[in-house]
Design a protein around this motif. Structure first.
Motif, PDB file in Angstrom:
ATOM      1  N   GLY A 522     -16.178 -13.130 -31.858  1.00 26.18           N
ATOM      2  CA  GLY A 522     -15.178 -13.965 -31.209  1.00 26.18           C
ATOM      3  C   GLY A 522     -14.495 -13.182 -30.095  1.00 26.18           C
ATOM      4  N   GLN A 523     -14.178 -11.929 -30.391  1.00 25.06           N
ATOM      5  CA  GLN A 523     -13.511 -11.136 -29.379  1.00 25.06           C
ATOM      6  C   GLN A 523     -14.431 -10.826 -28.206  1.00 25.06           C
ATOM      7  N   ASN A 524     -15.659 -10.558 -28.539  1.00 35.57           N
ATOM      8  CA  ASN A 524     -16.629 -10.281 -27.478  1.00 35.57           C
ATOM      9  C   ASN A 524     -16.622 -11.360 -26.423  1.00 35.57           C
ATOM     10  N   SER A 526     -14.354 -13.753 -25.757  1.00 39.82           N
ATOM     11  CA  SER A 526     -13.135 -13.981 -24.984  1.00 39.82           C
ATOM     12  C   SER A 526     -12.734 -12.681 -24.296  1.00 39.82           C
TER      13      SER A 526
END
Lengths: 526, 238
Positions: A522-524, A526
């Motif tokens: 998910g962080q990747n 965004s």
């Protein structure tokens, strides 16, 4: 080509061709036969293929939906008395019309034909009632079988030896290719209205109980009449020289078997018409299908019976007698086993059973597995039968331990397999058994100088027994596998059973076992 | 974590093929790494009334349901299409239904694989953001009618443009209708008919079904439709 048609043709070919090839190979190697016999056999095989295809199609279209419909509708009466009465009448009527029963009656001259036929019909009627009540009140099949088989062996101790074989035969005889699909589908229908977890297993066991009835009935008759003799019709090989004679042989027999099949099928049609008038279950197009299905069944079975009676009886007899008379007597055992392995594929009712097993188990027990198991079973029983023919060992040495093993196994296998196994015993002993295996055993017995009545006739009883063991062993293996598979499933699924909601993005992040990857990827993004 | 973060979504893939070929289908699913395959026995509907009456009009079908990660769908669909040639009429159909949630152990089974396909997923997300809200062009019509009424239903549906359907035997359950018989609760037989259709034909077909087999008729039919995301085997529609 039409897919369904292709499927049926393939099925018919694959069931009849193997046994045909075996006989051909035998005829050019160790069992020389006259060319006319072979021609008769080949013509018979062709009739068998066509007949088999039509019969199985007809059973699918007419016998199965009809039996199932009657089964389902019967539970809607909700009056126990009425259900009992209808079951009894149905069992009685379809048995009395079974052509093989007349043949059986003729084998026992010391008992009046009518008395025997009526007793057997009452036997089937009563046991069909038991079978129906069993499903409705959820009585364990294995318990019932243990009680009844115990009773059978107890009673058989008081009946002359020669008569025991005939009684066991009668169990196989009454469950012919017409009654089997009908009774089996009826069981399916009755069990299908139940909602508990055993409902599926309980759709089997009807044929099993219906074959117990006649055995007990005939044994009890045996005590009443105390017959000292039973006889049999010796096999006669017709003399044919010309091709025209071959055709003639079949032409003479065809109307005879048409009549037999008609007599067997008419009571079922009548029952069906009455049933349809009252319940109006089937719609117009379904009725059309069922009517065509009846015609397929009729024509198919007529061709099959003609082919098998005219073409196969002589060949079976010749193989048996020539092998037993030759210096290589022991060859009877392996050849018998080989024939047994493939002959069961050509038994029409077996297809109906295998298909229903696959259907009810939702594909878990495939037709191919059933076929192999039944083949192994019949191969084993023919091996033992040939051994008996050669040595004259009493049939009790096989039947008592065999049934004891089969009954003990019922405690250890999944319920559905007990039902299937005991059903299959009645199903495999169809027209192929009586026109090929029996003549084979009789031929071998005559040539080897044994007692045809005790040694040869036991063959049918043996064929009816071994599937009980083999199918239940399959059940044992299957039960283990299921447990192993479920255990494997549990290891894989050890986390908590939450719901991951695909719409609820924020919520899902908190769910156990999902947390880290949501974070990682998910962080990747965004 | 913000609301636009990508989700590795599972979809429900339903494939209906000839029962004789169900094993092959299952092998494909297994090879493609899907879990949780379930099979329901179904019956194809007749291509023509005459063939049907003569008993060669319909084939036994297998309705196979399995859960597939969104990212793997194209591969699996391609594999199925190559093996079964679903564009040919009567060879079967496969369609994808969206899921809104799944229990976490189920999801876990796919986790490793999802990690594996992470990169591809990222690419996919960059390329087509509209994939999150794909345009739904097809519908699955589910009609449940009284035992024996599926022939009539299919006749009506076909008149209205349906190409074929699959019938699954079902039972109606529920307290008020479950009549007790000697202590067993009795099921009422129903037939569940599955029809996949192009969205623009949906209304006509549903109308036809309702008017011939609706709740007020003898068939006591109940009809509802579900959105279908992707279909193969309905090629003749396009």
């Amino acid at each position: 080509m039409n897919k369904k048609l292709k499927e049926k043709i393939m099925e018919a070919f694959s069931s009849v061709l193997p046994i045909t090839l075996i006989v051909l190979v035998l005829s050019i190697t160790i069992v020389p036969m006259e060319i006319s016999t072979i021609v008769m056999f080949l013509v018979g095989a062709v009739l068998l293929i066509v007949g088999m295809g039509l019969f199985t199609l007809g059973a699918d279209m007419a016998m199965m939906p009809m039996g199932e419909g009657i089964g389902v509708q019967m539970t809607k009466f909700k009056k126990l008395g009425l259900i009992v009465l209808i079951s009894f009448i149905m069992g009685f009527v379809i048995t009395i019309a079974e052509p093989d029963l007349t043949v059986l009656a003729n084998q026992v001259p010391s008992i009046p034909d009518r008395a025997l036929i009526l007793t057997v019909a009452v036997g089937v009627g009563v046991f069909l009632v038991f079978a129906v009540i069993r499903v409705l009140f959820r009585v364990s099949l294995s318990r019932m079988l243990i009680v009844f088989y115990g009773l059978i062996f107890l009673v058989s101790a008081f009946v002359p030896n020669a008569f025991v074989g005939v009684s066991f035969d009668s169990g196989g005889v009454t469950t012919g290719p017409i009654t089997v699909p009908f009774i089996m589908a009826m069981g399916l229908g009755i069990a299908s209205v139940r909602s508990d977890k055993d409902a599926q297993s309980d759709s089997f066991g009807f044929v099993a109980l219906c074959s117990v009835g006649p055995i007990l009935a005939v044994l009890i008759l045996g005590i009443c009449y105390n017959p000292t003799d039973a006889s049999y019709t010796p096999v006669t090989v017709p003399e044919v020289g010309m091709m025209r004679d071959v055709v003639g042989q079949f032409a003479i027999q065809l109307p005879h078997y048409l009549k037999e099949v008609l007599i067997a099928i008419v009571p079922i049609v009548v029952v069906f018409i009455i049933f349809q008038l009252f319940s109006r279950r089937f719609k117009k197009r379904q009725l059309a299908r069922i009517s065509v299905g009846f015609i397929y069944t009729l024509v198919g079975l007529m061709l099959f019976l003609t082919g098998v009676n005219v073409g196969f009886i002589p060949v079976g007899h010749i193989i048996g007698s020539q092998l037993a008379a030759s210096t290589y007597k022991w060859l009877l055992i392996p050849v018998g086993m080989l024939i047994g392995y493939y002959v069961v594929k050509a038994e029409p009712a077996v297809h109906v059973l295998n298909k229903q097993v696959e259907e009810v188990s939702g594909g878990a027990i495939p037709q191919s597995t059933m076929r192999i198991c039944l083949s192994i079973g019949v191969a084993a029983s023919l091996g033992m039968s040939m051994l008996r023919v050669l040595t004259g060992i009493s049939i009790y040495w096989f039947l008592i331990p065999g049934y004891a093993i089969a009954l003990i196994l019922t405690f250890f296998v999944p319920k559905i397999f007990t039902g299937i196994a005991f059903d299959s015993g009645g199903v495999v002993t169809g027209p192929m058994t009586s026109t090929f295996i029996l003549p084979l055993a009789m031929g071998a017995c005559e040539a080897a100088g044994g007692n045809v009545l005790t040694d040869a006739f036991g063959a049918v009883a043996m064929v009816a027994m071994t599937p009980l063991i083999v199918i239940q062993i399959l059940g044992l293996v299957y039960g283990r596998r299921i447990k192993a598979a479920e255990a494997a499933d549990n290891i894989a699924m050890d986390s908590e059973d939450d719901i991951i909601d695909f719409d609820d993005v924020e919520g899902s992040g908190e769910l156990q076992g999902v947390q880290d990857w949501e974070d990682d990827y998910g962080q990747n993004k965004s | 974590m913000d609301k636009t973060s990508p989700k590795y979504v599972l979809k429900m893939l339903v494939a209906i093929v000839d029962r004789a070929k169900a094993k092959r289908l299952s092998e494909i699913f297994q090879k493609e790494g899907t879990h949780f395959q379930f099979m329901i026995n179904g019956m194809g509907t007749a291509s023509s009334e005459i063939l049907d009456v003569f008993g060669i009009g319909r084939l036994e079908k297998a309705v196979v349901i399995c859960l597939v990660p969104d990212v793997r769908l194209p591969d699996i669909i391609k594999a199925i299409d190559e093996e079964f040639r679903l564009d040919k009429r009567g060879s079967g159909i496969a369609f994808v239904l969206p899921l809104t949630g799944v229990s976490s152990p189920t999801y876990q089974a796919y986790e490793k694989e999802l990690r594996h396909y992470k990169e591809r997923w990222d690419q996919l997300m960059e390329k087509e953001t509209e994939r999150i809200q794909p345009e739904l062009k097809h519908d699955l019509i589910i009609a449940i009618v009284n035992q024996g009424c599926s022939d009539e239903l299919m006749d009506a549906a076909k008149q209205a443009g349906a190409r074929g359907g699959t019938v699954v035997q079902a039972h109606k359950i529920g307290m008020e209708e479950a009549k007790k018989l000697f202590g067993i609760s009795v099921h009422l037989e129903r037939e569940l008919v599955l029809i996949v259709t192009h969205r623009k034909e949906k209304k006509a077909i549903v109308d036809a079904i309702v008017s011939s087999c609706g709740f007020k008729t003898e068939a006591r039919g109940i009809v509802f439709t579900l959105p279908v995301e992707d279909v193969i085997g309905l090629a003749s529609v396009e």
